[in-house]
Write a protein that holds these residues in place. Structure first.
Motif, PDB file in Angstrom:
ATOM      1  N   PRO A 156      90.095  31.907  29.025  1.00 48.43           N
ATOM      2  CA  PRO A 156      90.402  32.591  27.905  1.00 48.43           C
ATOM      3  C   PRO A 156      89.345  33.927  27.565  1.00 48.43           C
ATOM      4  O   PRO A 156      89.612  34.792  26.836  1.00 48.43           O
ATOM      5  CB  PRO A 156      89.905  31.558  27.006  1.00 48.43           C
ATOM      6  N   ALA A 157      88.271  34.010  28.446  1.00 48.84           N
ATOM      7  CA  ALA A 157      87.455  35.080  28.074  1.00 48.84           C
ATOM      8  C   ALA A 157      87.280  36.155  29.386  1.00 48.84           C
ATOM      9  O   ALA A 157      86.899  37.033  29.212  1.00 48.84           O
ATOM     10  CB  ALA A 157      85.841  34.499  27.912  1.00 48.84           C
ATOM     11  N   SER A 158      87.693  35.692  30.593  1.00 50.59           N
ATOM     12  CA  SER A 158      87.351  36.462  31.712  1.00 50.59           C
ATOM     13  C   SER A 158      88.462  37.738  31.796  1.00 50.59           C
ATOM     14  O   SER A 158      89.481  37.750  31.350  1.00 50.59           O
ATOM     15  CB  SER A 158      87.509  35.705  33.113  1.00 50.59           C
ATOM     16  N   ILE A 159      87.714  38.886  32.237  1.00 51.91           N
ATOM     17  CA  ILE A 159      88.485  40.065  32.189  1.00 51.91           C
ATOM     18  C   ILE A 159      88.473  40.432  33.971  1.00 51.91           C
ATOM     19  O   ILE A 159      87.536  39.982  34.830  1.00 51.91           O
ATOM     20  CB  ILE A 159      87.602  41.255  31.677  1.00 51.91           C
ATOM     21  N   MET A 160      89.403  41.391  34.178  1.00 50.01           N
ATOM     22  CA  MET A 160      89.513  41.735  35.666  1.00 50.01           C
ATOM     23  C   MET A 160      88.364  42.692  36.288  1.00 50.01           C
ATOM     24  O   MET A 160      88.237  42.632  37.553  1.00 50.01           O
ATOM     25  CB  MET A 160      90.809  42.603  35.836  1.00 50.01           C
ATOM     26  N   LEU A 161      87.671  43.432  35.312  1.00 52.40           N
ATOM     27  CA  LEU A 161      86.709  44.379  35.595  1.00 52.40           C
ATOM     28  C   LEU A 161      85.397  44.127  35.186  1.00 52.40           C
ATOM     29  O   LEU A 161      85.124  44.626  33.973  1.00 52.40           O
ATOM     30  CB  LEU A 161      87.138  45.829  35.560  1.00 52.40           C
ATOM     31  N   PRO A 162      84.492  43.158  35.528  1.00 47.71           N
ATOM     32  CA  PRO A 162      83.408  43.013  34.775  1.00 47.71           C
ATOM     33  C   PRO A 162      82.418  43.917  34.554  1.00 47.71           C
ATOM     34  O   PRO A 162      81.372  43.562  33.829  1.00 47.71           O
ATOM     35  CB  PRO A 162      82.771  41.713  35.855  1.00 47.71           C
ATOM     36  N   LEU A 163      82.246  44.925  35.307  1.00 51.70           N
ATOM     37  CA  LEU A 163      81.450  46.159  34.831  1.00 51.70           C
ATOM     38  C   LEU A 163      81.466  46.425  33.517  1.00 51.70           C
ATOM     39  O   LEU A 163      80.335  46.673  33.030  1.00 51.70           O
ATOM     40  CB  LEU A 163      82.137  47.334  35.837  1.00 51.70           C
ATOM     41  N   TYR A 164      82.462  46.168  32.763  1.00 49.51           N
ATOM     42  CA  TYR A 164      82.353  46.601  31.332  1.00 49.51           C
ATOM     43  C   TYR A 164      82.252  45.706  30.298  1.00 49.51           C
ATOM     44  O   TYR A 164      82.251  45.805  29.173  1.00 49.51           O
ATOM     45  CB  TYR A 164      83.957  47.209  31.035  1.00 49.51           C
ATOM     46  N   GLU A 165      81.750  44.363  31.028  1.00 50.09           N
ATOM     47  CA  GLU A 165      81.334  43.492  30.002  1.00 50.09           C
ATOM     48  C   GLU A 165      79.764  43.210  30.283  1.00 50.09           C
ATOM     49  O   GLU A 165      79.067  42.460  29.864  1.00 50.09           O
ATOM     50  CB  GLU A 165      82.255  42.059  30.117  1.00 50.09           C
ATOM     51  N   GLY A 166      79.272  43.854  31.314  1.00 51.78           N
ATOM     52  CA  GLY A 166      77.950  43.790  31.674  1.00 51.78           C
ATOM     53  C   GLY A 166      77.402  43.214  32.945  1.00 51.78           C
ATOM     54  O   GLY A 166      76.156  42.845  32.957  1.00 51.78           O
ATOM     55  N   ARG A 167      78.325  42.901  33.723  1.00 57.66           N
ATOM     56  CA  ARG A 167      77.930  42.243  35.157  1.00 57.66           C
ATOM     57  C   ARG A 167      77.323  41.250  34.887  1.00 57.66           C
ATOM     58  O   ARG A 167      76.384  40.731  35.536  1.00 57.66           O
ATOM     59  CB  ARG A 167      77.096  43.379  36.012  1.00 57.66           C
ATOM     60  N   SER A 168      77.377  40.211  33.893  1.00 55.95           N
ATOM     61  CA  SER A 168      76.500  39.361  33.401  1.00 55.95           C
ATOM     62  C   SER A 168      76.540  37.841  34.137  1.00 55.95           C
ATOM     63  O   SER A 168      75.572  37.219  34.071  1.00 55.95           O
ATOM     64  CB  SER A 168      76.918  39.227  31.862  1.00 55.95           C
ATOM     65  N   CYS A 169      77.683  37.690  34.781  1.00 56.11           N
ATOM     66  CA  CYS A 169      77.730  36.388  35.338  1.00 56.11           C
ATOM     67  C   CYS A 169      78.982  36.429  36.499  1.00 56.11           C
ATOM     68  O   CYS A 169      80.133  36.260  36.067  1.00 56.11           O
ATOM     69  CB  CYS A 169      78.145  35.327  34.260  1.00 56.11           C
ATOM     70  N   LEU A 170      78.631  36.696  37.704  1.00 52.98           N
ATOM     71  CA  LEU A 170      79.562  36.652  38.747  1.00 52.98           C
ATOM     72  C   LEU A 170      78.981  35.568  39.784  1.00 52.98           C
ATOM     73  O   LEU A 170      77.779  35.576  39.839  1.00 52.98           O
ATOM     74  CB  LEU A 170      79.461  38.138  39.429  1.00 52.98           C
ATOM     75  N   PRO A 171      79.819  35.211  40.455  1.00 56.08           N
ATOM     76  CA  PRO A 171      79.310  34.241  41.688  1.00 56.08           C
ATOM     77  C   PRO A 171      78.990  35.239  42.869  1.00 56.08           C
ATOM     78  O   PRO A 171      79.201  36.061  43.043  1.00 56.08           O
ATOM     79  CB  PRO A 171      80.745  33.568  42.063  1.00 56.08           C
ATOM     80  N   SER A 172      78.038  34.265  43.800  1.00 50.66           N
ATOM     81  CA  SER A 172      77.644  35.130  44.983  1.00 50.66           C
ATOM     82  C   SER A 172      78.955  34.973  46.145  1.00 50.66           C
ATOM     83  O   SER A 172      79.713  34.177  45.861  1.00 50.66           O
ATOM     84  CB  SER A 172      76.558  34.205  45.695  1.00 50.66           C
ATOM     85  N   PRO A 173      79.195  36.124  46.616  1.00 51.59           N
ATOM     86  CA  PRO A 173      78.448  37.461  46.680  1.00 51.59           C
ATOM     87  C   PRO A 173      78.695  38.379  45.921  1.00 51.59           C
ATOM     88  O   PRO A 173      78.059  39.691  46.200  1.00 51.59           O
ATOM     89  CB  PRO A 173      78.664  37.560  48.331  1.00 51.59           C
ATOM     90  N   TYR A 174      79.134  38.363  44.721  1.00 56.02           N
ATOM     91  CA  TYR A 174      79.572  39.473  44.114  1.00 56.02           C
ATOM     92  C   TYR A 174      78.614  39.713  43.115  1.00 56.02           C
ATOM     93  O   TYR A 174      78.766  40.667  42.051  1.00 56.02           O
ATOM     94  CB  TYR A 174      81.054  39.098  43.459  1.00 56.02           C
TER      95      TYR A 174
END
Length: 663
Positions: A156-174
């Motif tokens: 319900p919340a995720s977007i395809m390009l997380p750069l524009y939400e602030g790189r706030s919560c990505l899994p390793s190694p991303y």
């Protein structure tokens, strides 16, 4: 005079009793379908919020203050206390603010929604021990699928390009940090299945001055579906569809049409049209939502050089406006809304619930895919001469109704450009699409270009794929693209016909391509026109006029590493924006496609909207005077700023409080 929230606090005890004893249920009623010239409403569109329903809610709640939070907008002096509190163009509320809704209010909202309110968490929070959701097995699943669109569009919340939400919560190694925060992922989301739920969400956000975003699938180059502290309307599951074999549209069109719910995706639209013996105009990407920002922004397609843009196909649409009212828009009914939402951009004045589009003939289609690298040529000069010969043929390719999607860069992996000065040049034709053409006809069209490649001693192996319908040819030529990373920033420009009719301007464009790659950038381009050879373009459309004369849509990108600092991102972003002046000077009177444009594009309103902007802005003020709908590239964006919490200039992403623009 007590404020709204003092009143709400005083009433909280009686409200709690009311919600437990009055059996508060979903706020909706099923209305009759009275459509005459418009297509019939889907059942979910007949489930609506009405004044009568709101009156029943008020009785059940026994609390006028809380009930008024769900009221429609009104211009009368009797408008609700909550609406009065929503000061025109004040900062949107954030969690932790003293006036942020109490948990009890969110509980009431959820009850009225029928239990469809979601308290969101970042998708990758399963990978972080400090989050309650932490689950190593679940984390492994998410990480394995992280680059797949399906994962993000089903959340319900995720977007395809997380750069524009602030790189706030990505899994390793991303991830570039070892922490996970909410960032600009919305705080709550409404998983809508009815118009009533959309109306409730719109009214609630407007009356309480909450930031509101709309997510269809999460595809967007600039992350429009993200917003720090926002309430999100998630339209992904509005999947109804209906065939109308003899539709009479208000604009005079008579013929086959298809009505799609706004959650229908490109692959679903193509598949359905095929079963009916038709084609429809949609995007090249498999999972893009047809009825979201794609069509609202114009929507380019592998069929655009044949039939025009996606927005050109729309015959009618159903919309919930910023005042909470549900309308039908066509060329004669709410015609200004119809004009605005056909090319004037998404996240502007309302939420589209469905759209009725032309059902086009079923077309035999040929696609061609191939690539060559500098190692397949006698050397760099031959490689760039081969690229130049493609540009030489743009006009004939577009005038034949074809579409080409290509990449140019320098990388041994044939992805992006590894570094400035890298000479591992590659050209990759993702797909050359020839609608209404056999393989033999496509070969004849390509012969002038391929003869040049042969004369340059280029080694290449074109793969021809043909089907008697567009869907089957498209399906094999356009696999799902990678998403989910935060390592790219792009800018774009439309280049018009006169550029390719002029030897000088065409050579300048060729030199610009070469310079971009040599400076460490990459190119993702399309030969395409927004004026299809088989039809006349409509006149009641807010589409950027530059699309009508375009022969190519050029995207130029910069890139960095997963662990790059914000300083690197800022400098890389500025570099590609500034480099694009080269293409702006080649085509100064053109523009850029807003859905794949630069978030910091200079003269954004002119670039994305052209001569249509003054009227678009006036309609924005008419239909959304409080600025409920916002996106960083949308109409009216210049009135607001995202007070970015990341070390970036304001409005460079959505991770910050949304406020009126500082004077």
């Amino acid at each position: 005079m007590k404020g709204t929230w003092e009143l709400a606090l005083i009433a909280s005890a009686s409200l709690a009793q009311a919600t437990s004893t009055a059996s508060l249920t979903a706020a909706a009623t099923t209305v009759a379908d009275t459509a005459v010239s418009a297509p019939s409403l889907f059942y979910n569109e007949r489930v609506q919020l009405t004044e009568g329903v709101l009156a029943d809610v008020s009785v059940a709640l026994q609390n006028e203050t809380v009930a008024s939070m769900f009221a429609f907008a009104s211009n009368s002096s009797s408008q609700s206390t909550a609406t009065k509190r929503s000061v025109l163009h004040s900062c949107k509320l954030m969690p932790g603010d003293s006036w942020w809704p109490l948990d009890l209010i969110w509980d009431v909202f959820d009850l009225l929604l029928g239990g469809n309110l979601i308290k969101t968490v970042p998708l990758a929070s399963y990978c972080y021990p400090e989050w309650p959701q932490y689950n190593s097995a679940k984390c492994a699943e998410i990480t394995a699928d992280w680059l797949n669109s399906d994962l993000h569009m089903a959340d319900p919340a995720s977007i395809m390009l997380p750069l524009y939400e602030g790189r706030s919560c990505l899994p390793s190694p991303y991830n570039y940090t070892d922490s996970c925060t909410q960032g600009a992922y919305p705080t709550y989301a409404v998983n809508v299945s009815t118009v009533a739920q959309i109306q409730l969400a719109v009214n609630f956000a407007r009356n309480l001055n909450l930031r509101l975003v709309v997510k269809n699938t999460g595809h967007d180059f600039n992350g429009k579906a993200s917003g720090k502290g926002a309430l999100s309307i998630w339209t992904h599951y509005l999947k109804d569809k209906s065939y109308l074999p003899n539709f009479k549209a208000a604009n005079g069109y008579v013929g086959p049409a298809i009505k799609f719910g706004s959650g229908i995706q490109v692959h679903e639209a193509y598949e359905y049209a095929k079963t009916l013996g038709h084609s429809v105009v949609g995007g090249e990407a498999v999972t893009v939502g047809l009825g979201g920002g794609y069509t609202a922004g114009g929507g380019h397609s592998p069929l655009s050089s044949m039939y025009g843009m996606a927005s050109d196909q729309v015959l009618a649409m159903q919309v919930v406006l910023a005042d909470g009212r549900f309308i039908t828009a066509s060329s004669t009914e709410n015609s200004d809304v119809f004009w605005m939402l056909r090319g004037g951009g998404g996240s502007t004045i309302g939420v589209v619930t469905s759209l009725t589009v032309k059902a086009l003939p079923q077309l035999e289609t040929t696609t061609v895919t191939f690539n060559f690298t500098v190692n397949d040529t006698p050397g760099p000069n031959a490689f760039w001469a081969a690229v130049g010969s493609y540009l030489d043929n743009f006009e004939s390719f577009v005038d034949a109704g074809t579409y080409g999607y290509y990449y140019i860069g320098a990388s041994s992996m044939e992805i992006g450009t590894t570094y400035a000065g890298d000479t591992d040049y590659y050209f990759r034709m993702e797909s050359f699409v020839a609608p209404n053409m056999s393989v033999a006809q496509t070969e004849a069209l390509l012969a002038p270009w391929f003869n040049t490649l042969n004369s340059l001693n280029i080694t290449y192996t074109p793969w021809y794929n043909h089907a008697d319908n567009f869907h089957d040819a498209w399906e094999v030529a356009f696999p799902q693209e990678y998403v989910g990373t935060d390592v790219v920033k792009t800018a774009s420009r439309l280049l018009p016909r006169n550029v390719f009719q002029s030897d000088d301007l065409r050579n300048q464009t060729w030199a610009a391509y070469k310079d971009a790659v040599n400076q460490g950038l990459f190119i993702a381009g399309f030969h395409i026109s927004g004026t299809g050879i088989a039809v006349e373009p409509p006149t009641d459309s807010a589409l950027l006029p530059a699309w009508r004369d375009a022969l190519t849509h050029v995207i130029v990108g910069s890139q960095w590493n997963f662990t790059s600092s914000w300083d690197v991102i800022e400098s890389s972003s500025l570099f590609v924006t500034e480099w694009m002046d080269v293409l702006r000077e080649i085509a100064p009177d053109s523009g850029a496609y807003m859905s794949e444009g630069d978030l910091i594009e200079p003269n954004q309103q002119d670039a994305f909207y052209g001569a249509n902007y003054p009227r678009l802005y006036a309609l924005k003020q008419k239909y959304d005077p409080t600025g409920l709908f916002f996106a960083l590239t949308a109409v009216g964006a210049e009135d607001w700023e995202v007070q970015t919490t990341d070390p970036l200039p304001y409005s460079w992403n959505n991770n910050g409080r949304l406020c009126p623009k500082s004077s």
